[in-house]
Scaffold this motif. Structure first.
Motif, PDB file in Angstrom:
ATOM      1  N   VAL A  20       0.840  -1.307  -0.124  1.00 24.74           N
ATOM      2  CA  VAL A  20       0.049   0.327   0.061  1.00 24.74           C
ATOM      3  C   VAL A  20       1.085   1.092  -0.026  1.00 24.74           C
ATOM      4  O   VAL A  20       1.892   1.329   0.794  1.00 24.74           O
ATOM      5  N   SER A  21       0.703   2.056  -0.862  1.00 26.55           N
ATOM      6  CA  SER A  21       1.390   3.348  -1.091  1.00 26.55           C
ATOM      7  C   SER A  21       0.338   4.356  -0.428  1.00 26.55           C
ATOM      8  O   SER A  21      -0.505   4.697  -0.593  1.00 26.55           O
ATOM      9  N   LEU A  22       1.089   5.252   0.992  1.00 31.23           N
ATOM     10  CA  LEU A  22       0.334   6.069   1.126  1.00 31.23           C
ATOM     11  C   LEU A  22       0.324   7.344   0.213  1.00 31.23           C
ATOM     12  O   LEU A  22       1.445   7.864  -0.487  1.00 31.23           O
ATOM     13  N   PRO A  23      -0.788   8.254   0.458  1.00 33.78           N
ATOM     14  CA  PRO A  23      -0.958   9.499  -0.714  1.00 33.78           C
ATOM     15  C   PRO A  23       0.119  10.552   0.258  1.00 33.78           C
ATOM     16  O   PRO A  23       0.454  10.294   1.458  1.00 33.78           O
ATOM     17  N   PRO A  24       0.653  11.359  -0.527  1.00 31.66           N
ATOM     18  CA  PRO A  24       1.586  12.234  -0.058  1.00 31.66           C
ATOM     19  C   PRO A  24       0.733  13.362   0.883  1.00 31.66           C
ATOM     20  O   PRO A  24      -0.336  13.596   0.623  1.00 31.66           O
ATOM     21  N   LYS A  25       1.499  13.839   1.785  1.00 27.97           N
ATOM     22  CA  LYS A  25       1.074  14.950   2.750  1.00 27.97           C
ATOM     23  C   LYS A  25       0.743  16.248   2.058  1.00 27.97           C
ATOM     24  O   LYS A  25       1.375  16.496   1.320  1.00 27.97           O
TER      25      LYS A  25
END
Length: 73
Positions: A20-25
């Protein structure tokens, strides 16, 4: 001599889950933030996803994306 590995493919039928890739802040002007080095601050400017200008009270710092040490409160 080292081999460069190709990126792994994940097939829909695989029993293993794809990472799972986290969305950019994302930060907006006026957000209150905390930084691991500088402490508490408030975002005073945004440079189109490149950097955020944050007022930490005694100093103003330009924090470059991906904002590894900064989080929104």
């Amino acid at each position: 001599m080292t081999k460069q590995s190709a990126p792994k493919r994940y097939l829909p039928t695989s029993p293993f889950k794809a990472p799972v890739s986290l969305p950019p802040k994302q930060f907006a002007v006026g957000d209150q933030v905390t930084h691991d080095v500088h402490g508490l601050g408030r975002v005073t400017g945004i440079e189109d996803g490149i950097a955020a200008v944050v007022d930490f009270g005694s100093t103003q710092e330009r924090i470059v994306s991906p904002y590894a040490k900064m989080s929104k409160l």
